[in-house]
Each structure stands twice: as structure tokens, then as C-alpha cells.
Write a protein that holds these residues in place. Structure first.
Motif, short mmCIF file in Angstrom:
data_model
loop_
_atom_site.label_atom_id
_atom_site.label_comp_id
_atom_site.label_asym_id
_atom_site.label_seq_id
_atom_site.Cartn_x
_atom_site.Cartn_y
_atom_site.Cartn_z
N GLY A 300 50.27 69.32 19.70
CA GLY A 300 49.02 68.61 19.51
C GLY A 300 48.38 68.34 20.87
N PHE A 301 47.07 68.38 20.92
CA PHE A 301 46.37 68.14 22.18
C PHE A 301 45.58 66.84 22.09
N ARG A 302 45.84 65.97 23.03
CA ARG A 302 45.11 64.68 23.05
C ARG A 302 45.20 64.12 24.47
N THR A 303 44.30 63.19 24.77
CA THR A 303 44.45 62.49 26.05
C THR A 303 44.74 61.03 25.76
N ILE A 304 45.45 60.41 26.69
CA ILE A 304 45.72 58.98 26.57
C ILE A 304 45.59 58.38 27.97
N VAL A 305 44.67 57.46 28.12
CA VAL A 305 44.46 56.79 29.41
C VAL A 305 44.14 55.32 29.14
N THR A 306 44.16 54.54 30.20
CA THR A 306 43.70 53.15 30.06
C THR A 306 42.50 52.96 30.97
N ASN A 307 41.69 51.98 30.60
CA ASN A 307 40.53 51.64 31.42
C ASN A 307 40.32 50.13 31.29
N GLY A 308 40.65 49.38 32.33
CA GLY A 308 40.61 47.92 32.22
C GLY A 308 41.50 47.49 31.08
N PRO A 309 40.97 46.75 30.12
CA PRO A 309 41.81 46.27 29.01
C PRO A 309 42.00 47.30 27.89
N ASN A 310 41.35 48.46 28.01
CA ASN A 310 41.35 49.39 26.88
C ASN A 310 42.37 50.51 26.99
N ILE A 311 42.91 50.86 25.82
CA ILE A 311 43.72 52.08 25.72
C ILE A 311 42.82 53.10 25.04
N LEU A 312 42.64 54.23 25.70
CA LEU A 312 41.72 55.24 25.16
C LEU A 312 42.48 56.47 24.71
N LEU A 313 42.41 56.73 23.41
CA LEU A 313 42.99 57.96 22.86
C LEU A 313 41.82 58.92 22.64
N ASN A 314 41.85 60.05 23.29
CA ASN A 314 40.72 61.00 23.25
C ASN A 314 39.41 60.28 23.55
N GLY A 315 39.46 59.34 24.48
CA GLY A 315 38.26 58.65 24.94
C GLY A 315 37.85 57.45 24.09
N LYS A 316 38.57 57.20 23.01
CA LYS A 316 38.16 56.13 22.08
C LYS A 316 39.15 54.97 22.16
N ALA A 497 47.89 28.34 21.58
CA ALA A 497 48.61 28.56 22.84
C ALA A 497 47.66 29.04 23.94
N LYS A 498 47.96 28.63 25.16
CA LYS A 498 47.14 29.08 26.30
C LYS A 498 47.89 30.19 27.03
N TRP A 499 47.11 31.11 27.55
CA TRP A 499 47.72 32.30 28.18
C TRP A 499 47.16 32.53 29.57
N SER A 500 48.03 32.91 30.46
CA SER A 500 47.59 33.35 31.77
C SER A 500 48.32 34.66 32.09
N ILE A 501 47.56 35.74 32.02
CA ILE A 501 48.16 37.07 32.26
C ILE A 501 47.51 37.65 33.51
N LYS A 502 48.37 37.97 34.46
CA LYS A 502 47.89 38.28 35.80
C LYS A 502 47.07 39.57 35.92
N TYR A 503 47.24 40.47 35.00
CA TYR A 503 46.66 41.80 35.21
C TYR A 503 45.53 42.10 34.23
N ASN A 504 44.51 42.74 34.73
CA ASN A 504 43.43 43.17 33.84
C ASN A 504 43.76 44.56 33.28
N LYS A 505 44.71 44.56 32.38
CA LYS A 505 45.19 45.81 31.79
C LYS A 505 45.38 45.56 30.30
#
Ligand code: GCB
Length: 606
Positions: A300-316, A497-505
Motif C-alpha cells: 500500500g502507498f501512503r504518506t504519514i507526517v506530522t505538522n504541529g499538532p496534526n497527524i497527516l495521513l496522505n495530507g489529511k 483536569a489541567k494539563w501542561s504539555i511541553k511540546y507542540n506536537k
């Protein structure tokens, strides 16, 4: 004297495996199964391996390294007088010994396996390999009395060439399997799952031409849409070798020349690719051809990347609607090992509304990964760097890297695999950071197209949940386990609950949950009832929805699983009860809470 030195050198070699280059895509090669009944001998004192001075037999005598000399009489004469494989009982391979033999249920130690077979090569110039899908934990392998090698690591495949040893008749393959836990191992002594021993996955003979396709990877180029890229590696290549790559459905038929080492790097364009995704798990027949062989795969052909808080599968942008799974068929009460087992688990996952599974806490068998490709389920694959492995030990690191190499080699052509996970809940320290960083670098040296993660932990200061683990900076996805309402924390207040997460991912909750005995009912305040678990899920999901950058969850866990740590009578009886489904396959109330949440998330990320 010389002999003593020789023995010492052999003992100094690191403990993990010395198998050879892995053969990938073994299902589509020319194979003969060695699954079935194998004779076995239980050997808790390892008498078949060590003499009375506790010296390993196979390292003393070069002439005949076949295992199991109970009586060692004279230098030139070894009599096998105190054992007899053929009169010994049998176990089924693949399969763990714990669930097949009551007396081996709690056994941790050495068991010898033996299988006899005849084998005629199709062509005299061909080469033969013996391939093991996995043996837990350490394997010493011998064919016709010759030691082929050692392998360490209970969840990844390995193979040995046997061309010069195999005969047309009466071959005997002997394997010493040892599942004793030890501190320096991966995983270490302490885990929350059953230490099933044995030849737990398929065993096969693989016949290859003298020059053959050892390895390849083919996938969509990172960041690209129409470019297919990859490499092929030939074993024993002559000069001017050529490889044709064809994908008939895309009308691709390209010929590439290998360099003198037998390697090919390629790239080509196709504008008509239909991408792989959970809603359309398109796989293409791909053929690799040399003048000696044709090897088929379904890719199967697909791309998987992240961009800031998003996970992009085939750009979506996607939300990972997941569930954690152990490699166990709870209804049988043993290790899962075939496609039927995988189908049970993945059908349940689908019914839950999942588009994703976390295969915890080690690489699962190849059947489930291939099925995930076909069913359109994304996969998190991990190695058993779990809790407190020996982070300062070089040998342990090498072992972890080796397990990663074997996992990535086997599964790198599977579109379903989107995440390589390095570890689970490892305590923060400098040596641990160094260890994990090395694993990340190692993974990236093999595959830059998938996301890297690890199940981290949170901590709490003044009522704020904090995720600030330094190793997070090297992760593509910030994943962590949290057990609000089970291991501390109030359920009532959870949604606020309050959250503090260090990374913008992208943030993924790699585990949450709590236990319930299916069929036990009561109020939401009574632990172990289905109502308590249901309430725990309702409150946790309200909380999770509000976590900044949340892009996925994989609750712990699909079904109840065996664990020697879970000793509470009547309730646990050796089972971790955090399953959404019981060990009898009955869904608990919380299953439907998660399902409802996933229906909602599927709408949101349409
Ligand atoms: C965890 C572990 C998992 C355990 C689970 C539990 O955090 O990652 O392996 O089984 O908790 O049930 O406590």
C-alpha cells in the motif's frame, strides 16, 4: 591451554543473536513448513548443554556440536545414553509450551525441541535457509549436529543458511529454547504479561536461487505524492545484475541495474496511485524480478507526517481511534500465532470503531501486521524496552537495537505501520535518555518515513498534569500512559483536569483504563465492577477530549490477558482485568463507552 582460550572467547561474545541477514516476505518465497509436532525434553538444569563442570558442550567439541549429550565419557566418544527425543512427548509448533502442557504452565527455563525432516532441493545450485518467526526467549539452533547459531529476543524473526548441512533424508533440527528472565535482557525481569516460552511462531525452510533477493523496500516518497522510491539488495550478486520492478495495475515496469555489491536504489513516478488509508486500504501487487526469481508482495502507498499538532495521513488530518492489544488469544489462554487469532483481535477492534491499534509491548507476529494492511488499520509497533531495562549496559542496548533491526526489516513494507515505538514507561535518567536516543538514531537510519514515539509518563504538580519528559523533543508524537481513577487521581474531577504539555506536537494517550471482572455488577464506586470501569471510561474520555493537541488514544486494553502479577483471588486469578472484553470474549460495558466516543471522533475527523 589453547582450548581454554577458545572457550573463553566464545563465552565472551555478547549474549544476543548471531543469526544471518533476515529474509523478508517469507510467505511469498519458496517455502516448506516445519510447523507441526516436535518432540521435546524439559531440561531445567540444562543438562543437555552443560557438563558437570558447567561448561557448555557445544563450545567444547568442534567435531560434533549437536546438543544434548547427557553422558560424556571420553574425549573422542560421546554417548547419548540418557535421553531419547523419539520417545519423548510432543508439542505443537507454533505455540507456547505453557498453554499446551499443564506441568509447563509456570515453567521458565530450557526445553529442547526436535524435528526430523527430509529435503530435496528443487535445483542443486539452490540454497536453503531455516527460518523462525520467533522463539521466546533465547534459542540455540543445531542441524544434524552442527550448531547454526544463537538468537536472543522473543518476538522477532531470524534465519540461518543450511545449504551445506542439509541432506535428502533424515535431517534433525534441534533447538534449545530458554525463556528464563534476566536483568540484562530485553524485556527485563519485571513485566506485566505472561512469559510464554517456546517456538511461538511459524518455522519454515526457504529455498532460494544462489543469487536471490535478500531485502527491499518500496514506498511513497516522504512528502511526495506521485514518487515511489525504494531499494533492493541482492545476495551473492554477480556483475551486471538487473532487477525489474513491476506494478501491473499502475502499468509500471522498470528495469534497474545493481551496483557491484548487488544494491539498487530507485525512484519513479506514477500519477495514478490510489493511496492506502483505513477507509480504502488499497494494496497493489508488486513484482520484483531477477533472471533467477520473481518475488511478489502486496504493498500500500501512503504518506504519514506530522505538522504541529496534526497527524497527516496522505495530507489529511486524522485522529487515531485505537486500542492496545497483547499477542494473546485469551479464549485459548496462550500466545496468538496465526491469522485466525489476528482476525479475532482486529475484528473486535473494528467493531469498537478503531482505525488504529497499538501492538503492545513487543513486535507481534507477521500475520496480524499483514491483516492490518488488508483491513485498513494503522499500527503502532514497539520493542520490549519496558520499565526498567538495564540502561547502562552496552550489551542490553545492542540487543534492543538488534530487535529493532529485525522488526523494521520484517515490516518496513507494510503501509499499516505508521509508528515505531522505542519504549514503554521508562524511568527518566541520563542513561535512559542516551539509550533511547541511540534507538531513535538507529531507527531513523533504517526508516525515515514513519513516525517515532514511545509511551512516556506524566507527573503532577499542584493539581496540574505535566508531560515534560526531555526525550519528547526527539519524538514525532508525544504519547503517554495515564491511569486517572485507577492508580490514583479522582474520577469525579477528571474532566476538569489541567494539563501542561511541553511540546507542540500531536498528543496520543497510549494507555488509560481500569479493571473489571465481566459479569460483576454494582455501583460506580465499587472497583472491579463493570459499572466502575464504565464510569472510569466516561470520565477519562471527557478529560482526554480536552487535552491540548490530542490526536489519538489507545485504551488499555482490548481483552483481559494473563499476567503472573495479577494474583487477587476470585477477581484476577492470574488475569489482568483491564480488558474491554473478557477472556471468554464477552464485551464489558466500557466497550460501548469507547465505541460511542469513537463514533463521535470519526464524525469530527471526517
Ligand atoms: C501500564 C503498562 C502495562 C500494564 C498496565 C496495567 O502502564 O504499560 O503493561 O499492563 O499499566 O495494567 O497496570
Amino acid at each position: 591451554m589453547l582450548r581454554t582460550i577458545f572457550i573463553k572467547i566464545l563465552f565472551l561474545v555478547p549474549l544476543f543473536g548471531f543469526s544471518q541477514d533476515l529474509l523478508i516476505n517469507t510467505t511469498n518465497r519458496n517455502t516448506t513448513t516445519l510447523n507441526g509436532t516436535w518432540h521435546y525434553i524439559v531440561d531445567p538444569y540444562e543438562t543437555g548443554y552443560y557438563n558437570y563442570r558447567y561448561e557448555a558442550f557445544d563450545q567444547l567439541e568442534k567435531e560434533d556440536w549437536s546438543a544434548f549429550y547427557i553422558n560424556y565419557h571420553a574425549k573422542d566418544k560421546m554417548e547419548r545414553v540418557e535421553y531419547d527425543f523419539d520417545k519423548s512427548p510432543t508439542l505443537t509448533v507454533p505455540g507456547d509450551w505453557n498453554s499446551q502442557q499443564e506441568k509447563l504452565f509456570y515453567y521458565e527455563g530450557t526445553v529442547w525441541y526436535k524435528k526430523s525432516f527430509d529435503y530435496q532441493l528443487v535445483n542443486d545450485n539452490n540454497r536453503l535457509f531455516v527460518y523462525f518467526g520467533a522463539i521466546n526467549y533465547k534459542a540455540e539452533v543445531y542441524l544434524n549436529g552442527t550448531k547454526l547459531g544463537t538468537h536472543e529476543g522473543g518476538f522477532t524473526p531470524f534465519n540461518f543458511e543450511v545449504t551445506s548441512i542439509v541432506k535428502p533424508k533424515d535431517n534433525y533440527l534441534v533447538v534449545k529454547v530458554d525463556n528464563k528472565r534476566f536483568k540484562e535482557a530485553i524485556p527485563t525481569i519485571n513485566t506485566d504479561w505472561w512469559n510464554y516460552g517456546g517456538i511461538t511462531r511459524d518455522v519454515k525452510l526457504i529455498e532460494e536461487p544462489s543469487t536471490f533477493i535478500q531485502d527491499y523496500n518500496i514506498q511513497l516518497k516522504k512528502g511526495g505524492k506521485n514518487t515511489i522510491t525504494g531499494s533492493v539488495r541482492l545476495n551473492n550478486a554477480d556483475v551486471d545484475e538487473k532487477v525489474t520492478i513491476s506494478i501491473p495495475e499502475l502499468k509500471i515496469n522498470k528495469i534497474f541495474s545493481a551496483n557491484k555489491e548487488g544494491n539498487i536504489q530507485f525512484e519513479f513516478i506514477s500519477k495514478k496511485i490510489k493511496y492506502w488509508s483505513p477507509s480504502s486500504p488499497k494494496l497493489y501487487d508488486v513484482f520484483l524480478k531477477t533472471k533467477y526469481q520473481t518475488l511478489k508482495d502486496e504493498i500500500g502507498f501512503r504518506t504519514i507526517v506530522t505538522n504541529g499538532p496534526n497527524i497527516l495521513l496522505n495530507g489529511k488530518s486524522i485522529f487515531l481511534r485505537g486500542i492496545c492489544i497483547h499477542e494473546e488469544n485469551a479464549m485459548r489462554g496462550g500466545r496468538a500465532y496465526n491469522e485466525a487469532d489476528a482476525l479475532v483481535a482486529l475484528n473486535w477492534a473494528k467493531e469498537l470503531g478503531c482505525n488504529y491499534v497499538r501492538l503492545a509491548h513487543y513486535p507481534h507476529n507477521e500475520h496480524i501486521v499483514k491483516l492490518a494492511d488488508k483491513m485498513g488499520i494503522m499500527v503502532w509497533e514497539e520493542i520490549p524496552v519496558y520499565w526498567t531495562v538495564d540502561f547502562t549496559n552496552e550489551v542490553t542496548l545492542k540487543n534492543a537495537k538488534n530487535q529493532l533491526t529485525e522488526a523494521v526489516s520484517r515490516d518496513k513494507n507494510r503501509a499499516s505501520i505508521i509508528i515505531w515505538s522505542m519504549a514503554n514507561e521508562t524511568p527518566i535518567s541520563e542513561p535512559r535518555n542516551t539509550f533511547l536516543k541511540e534507538l531513535i538514531v538507529h531507527t531513523k537510519s533504517m526508516d525515515t518515513t514513519r513516525l517515532i514515539s514511545a509511551a512516556l509518563e506524566k507527573h503532577n504538580i499542584d493539581g496540574v498534569n505535566i508531560v515534560d519528559d526531555e526525550i519528547g523533543q526527539y519524538m514525532d508524537i508525544v504519547a503517554f500512559n495515564q491511569y486517572t481513577g485507577w492508580y490514583g487521581g479522582s474520577l469525579e474531577n477528571a474532566p476538569d483536569a489541567k494539563w501542561s504539555i511541553k511540546y507542540n506536537k500531536p498528543v496520543v494517550i497510549s494507555e488509560f483504563g481500569g479493571g473489571a471482572l465481566q459479569g460483576l455488577h454494582g455501583t460506580i464506586k465499587e472497583r472491579w465492577t463493570e459499572e466502575y470501569q464504565e464510569y472510569l471510561y466516561q470520565q477519562n474520555l471527557k478529560m482526554i477530549e480536552k487535552i491540548p493537541n490530542i490526536r489519538g488514544t489507545s485504551p488499555w486494553i482490548l481483552n483481559d490477558f494473563r499476567s503472573p502479577k495479577r494474583v487477587l483471588p476470585v477477581i484476577q486469578d492470574g488475569w489482568n482485568r483491564k480488558g474491554l472484553i473478557s477472556n471468554h470474549g464477552i464485551k464489558k460495558k466500557a466497550f460501548f463507552t469507547v465505541k460511542e466516543f469513537y463514533i463521535k471522533m470519526a464524525q469530527k475527523y471526517k
